[in-house]
Design an enzyme around this catalytic site. Structure first.
Site, short mmCIF file in Angstrom:
data_model
loop_
_atom_site.label_atom_id
_atom_site.label_comp_id
_atom_site.label_asym_id
_atom_site.label_seq_id
_atom_site.Cartn_x
_atom_site.Cartn_y
_atom_site.Cartn_z
CB VAL A 172 55.71 15.12 45.76
CG1 VAL A 172 54.97 14.69 44.73
CG2 VAL A 172 56.95 14.35 46.35
CG HIS A 173 54.05 21.27 42.53
ND1 HIS A 173 53.45 21.27 41.39
CD2 HIS A 173 53.82 22.35 43.00
CE1 HIS A 173 52.46 22.37 41.40
NE2 HIS A 173 52.86 23.22 42.45
CG LEU A 174 51.38 15.35 42.54
CD1 LEU A 174 49.95 14.65 42.87
CD2 LEU A 174 52.28 14.29 41.88
#
Length: 149
Positions: free
Chosen positions: A71-73
């Site tokens: 998960v890359h915010l």
């Protein structure tokens, strides 16, 4: 089969909607992306497993089947140096899908000149291993984004 859930609520834009060629062309792995609601919130674990890697702006959860989900915010948010992100779980912890992992504010990311689009990628997966990949529409946090076999 692993159900990969949306870590944030918003509008699904698919990888093609990510303003970064490495992510958009699935060089890191297949998956999808969500343009999040512009309000402070908490990004959640997309699967149940071990929090394998944790950075303020990104994390990887490894499930019992050996599937690692990134998960890359936001895009290029590493340049923010952690500002605006609050890790909530220690690296190495066992976490349930849906548990908050990082507190963040997508509006603040955008105000800092970065895209807040949240990328969810099946690391080291063959594209054929994913099915029912969401590419558009509104999504609630915790809704299924894709399945991984």
């Amino acid at each position: 089969m692993t159900r990969v859930l949306a870590p944030v609520a918003g509008r699904v834009v698919g990888l093609a909607g990510v303003p970064d060629p490495v992510l958009a062309e699935a060089m890191v792995g297949p998956g999808t992306a969500v343009d999040p609601i512009r309000a402070p919130g908490r990004a959640a674990a997309p699967v149940t497993g071990t929090l394998l890697k944790l950075h303020p702006h990104a994390y990887v959860v490894l499930d019992a089947e050996g599937h690692a989900v990134l998960v890359h915010l936001g895009v290029d948010t590493v340049r923010l140096g952690g500002t605006g992100f609050e890790p909530l779980v220690p690296e190495g912890a066992h976490i349930e899908a849906g548990r908050p992992v990082v507190g963040w504010n997508p509006a603040a990311v955008e105000a800092a000149g970065r895209s807040p689009v949240c990328v969810v990628v099946a690391l080291d997966a063959h594209p054929d291993a994913l099915s029912r990949v969401a590419e558009s529409g509104e999504v609630e946090q915790g809704a299924e984004l894709f399945t991984w076999t």
